[in-house]
Design an enzyme around this catalytic site. Structure first.
Site, PDB file in Angstrom:
ATOM      1  N   GLY A 215      -7.379 -33.816  -1.373  1.00 35.41           N
ATOM      2  CA  GLY A 215      -6.584 -32.856  -0.607  1.00 35.41           C
ATOM      3  C   GLY A 215      -6.323 -31.522  -1.271  1.00 35.41           C
TER       4      GLY A 215
ATOM      5  N   GLU B 209      -1.073 -30.683  -6.704  1.00 30.57           N
ATOM      6  CA  GLU B 209      -1.034 -31.539  -5.504  1.00 30.57           C
ATOM      7  C   GLU B 209      -1.035 -30.674  -4.250  1.00 30.57           C
ATOM      8  OE1 GLU B 209      -1.431 -34.276  -4.296  1.00 30.57           O
ATOM      9  OE2 GLU B 209      -0.613 -35.943  -5.447  1.00 30.57           O
ATOM     10  N   ASP B 210      -1.588 -31.228  -3.189  1.00 30.94           N
ATOM     11  CA  ASP B 210      -1.543 -30.546  -1.895  1.00 30.94           C
ATOM     12  C   ASP B 210      -0.172 -30.700  -1.247  1.00 30.94           C
ATOM     13  OD1 ASP B 210      -1.878 -33.302  -1.590  1.00 30.94           O
ATOM     14  OD2 ASP B 210      -3.453 -33.157  -0.076  1.00 30.94           O
TER      15      ASP B 210
ATOM     16  N   ASP C 269       5.042 -36.221  -0.322  1.00 32.18           N
ATOM     17  CA  ASP C 269       5.725 -36.847   0.813  1.00 32.18           C
ATOM     18  C   ASP C 269       6.776 -37.785   0.205  1.00 32.18           C
ATOM     19  OD1 ASP C 269       5.929 -39.014   2.947  1.00 32.18           O
ATOM     20  OD2 ASP C 269       4.533 -37.726   3.992  1.00 32.18           O
TER      21      ASP C 269
ATOM     22  N   PHE D 211       3.789 -34.330  10.177  1.00 32.07           N
ATOM     23  CA  PHE D 211       2.463 -34.580   9.616  1.00 32.07           C
ATOM     24  C   PHE D 211       1.620 -33.324   9.796  1.00 32.07           C
ATOM     25  CE2 PHE D 211      -1.849 -36.215   9.401  1.00 32.07           C
ATOM     26  CZ  PHE D 211      -1.757 -36.958   8.236  1.00 32.07           C
TER      27      PHE D 211
ATOM     28  N   ARG E  69      -9.831 -31.381   6.942  1.00 27.48           N
ATOM     29  CA  ARG E  69      -9.715 -30.815   5.589  1.00 27.48           C
ATOM     30  C   ARG E  69     -10.251 -29.400   5.455  1.00 27.48           C
ATOM     31  NH1 ARG E  69      -8.193 -34.828   2.099  1.00 27.48           N
ATOM     32  NH2 ARG E  69      -9.136 -36.873   2.372  1.00 27.48           N
TER      33      ARG E  69
HETATM   34  P1  IMP Z   1       3.130 -39.742  -0.982  1.00 29.63           P
HETATM   35  O1  IMP Z   1       2.617 -40.747  -1.956  1.00 29.63           O
HETATM   36  O2  IMP Z   1       3.893 -40.383   0.154  1.00 29.63           O
HETATM   37  O3  IMP Z   1       3.926 -38.628  -1.617  1.00 29.63           O
HETATM   38  O4  IMP Z   1       1.879 -39.093  -0.273  1.00 29.63           O
HETATM   39  C1  IMP Z   1       1.077 -38.200  -0.951  1.00 29.63           C
HETATM   40  C2  IMP Z   1      -0.310 -38.084  -0.397  1.00 29.63           C
HETATM   41  O5  IMP Z   1      -0.372 -38.479   0.975  1.00 29.63           O
HETATM   42  C3  IMP Z   1      -0.738 -36.631  -0.412  1.00 29.63           C
HETATM   43  O6  IMP Z   1      -1.376 -36.293  -1.609  1.00 29.63           O
HETATM   44  C4  IMP Z   1      -1.640 -36.554   0.797  1.00 29.63           C
HETATM   45  O7  IMP Z   1      -2.954 -36.943   0.453  1.00 29.63           O
HETATM   46  C5  IMP Z   1      -1.066 -37.557   1.764  1.00 29.63           C
HETATM   47  N1  IMP Z   1      -0.113 -36.942   2.732  1.00 29.63           N
HETATM   48  C6  IMP Z   1       1.231 -36.965   2.720  1.00 29.63           C
HETATM   49  N2  IMP Z   1       1.762 -36.281   3.739  1.00 29.63           N
HETATM   50  C7  IMP Z   1       0.698 -35.805   4.442  1.00 29.63           C
HETATM   51  C8  IMP Z   1       0.582 -34.984   5.623  1.00 29.63           C
HETATM   52  O8  IMP Z   1       1.553 -34.530   6.251  1.00 29.63           O
HETATM   53  N3  IMP Z   1      -0.691 -34.716   6.013  1.00 29.63           N
HETATM   54  C9  IMP Z   1      -1.801 -35.150   5.369  1.00 29.63           C
HETATM   55  N4  IMP Z   1      -1.738 -35.908   4.265  1.00 29.63           N
HETATM   56  C10 IMP Z   1      -0.499 -36.231   3.808  1.00 29.63           C
HETATM   57 MG    MG Z   2      -4.964 -37.797   2.279  1.00 29.66          MG
END
Ligand code: IMP
Ligand code: MG
Length: 175
Positions: free
Chosen positions: A45, A99-100, A103, A152, A165
């Protein structure tokens, strides 16, 4: 409006918005030059963000790529598999995770703890987007491009089941 798989997304952050965010981040990060940082770009990402951010930084830096997979569909699974691409010789180095989006922070926490085992001097974290209403970890995000609601989003590296992407701007799920 765009359609990816079964879902519709509407424009959210334009290319100009994104470049403005990156300009600000590059100024905030300019002091890192003194630490000879190693940038760790988290695939897939972050590839577009990292490319623009590192070009905007006023210094040349080392970079490497790592991959972690934990996300399925539009809900964070919390189910982290393994890290791939852990670099050698991180001991004593200043690391900057790119990081992109953050969440829940599950992915980041796992990566952070894994990198800490390598005894770096310091680990900074830079993320283009952060969802503060869901982020629940006791980890400081040093550089945040923009905080967003718990929507999202796709585009500019971010995917919905691998689609979206390569879109140059960011879209949010239409509810
Ligand atoms: P986390 O572990 O819940 O913080 O999620 C992190 C990863 O989930 C990010 O690096 C993204 O790859 C993916 N992610 C989380 N939120 C989104 C979103 O809104 N759109 C797309 N990918 C997401
Ligand atoms: Mg992803």
């Amino acid at each position: 409006m765009i359609q990816l798989h079964d879902k519709t997304f509407e424009p959210y952050l334009s290319e100009k918005d994104i470049q403005g965010i990156i300009q600000k981040m590059s100024v905030q990060m300019s002091h890192l030059e003194n630490d000879n940082p190693l940038f760790i770009i988290i695939l897939k990402g972050s590839f577009l963000f990292a490319s623009d951010l590192l070009k905007a930084l006023p210094f040349d830096a080392e970079l490497t790529f790592m991959q972690i997979k934990s996300y399925h569909g539009t809900q964070s699974s919390g189910n982290i598999q393994d890290v791939m691409g852990l670099p050698l010789n991180l001991s004593g180095r200043t690391l900057v995770i790119i990081e992109d989006i953050i969440d829940t922070g599950n992915t980041l926490e796992y990566l952070y703890n894994r990198l800490k085992q390598e005894k770096p001097k310091h680990i900074y974290i830079a993320s283009l987007l952060l969802k503060p209403s869901v982020f629940s970890k006791n980890i400081t995000i040093d550089f945040v491009g923009q905080e967003i609601p718990n929507n999202f989003v796709v585009g500019y590296g971010l995917d919905y089941n691998e689609l979206g992407r390569t879109l140059p701007q960011i879209y949010k799920l239409k509810i």
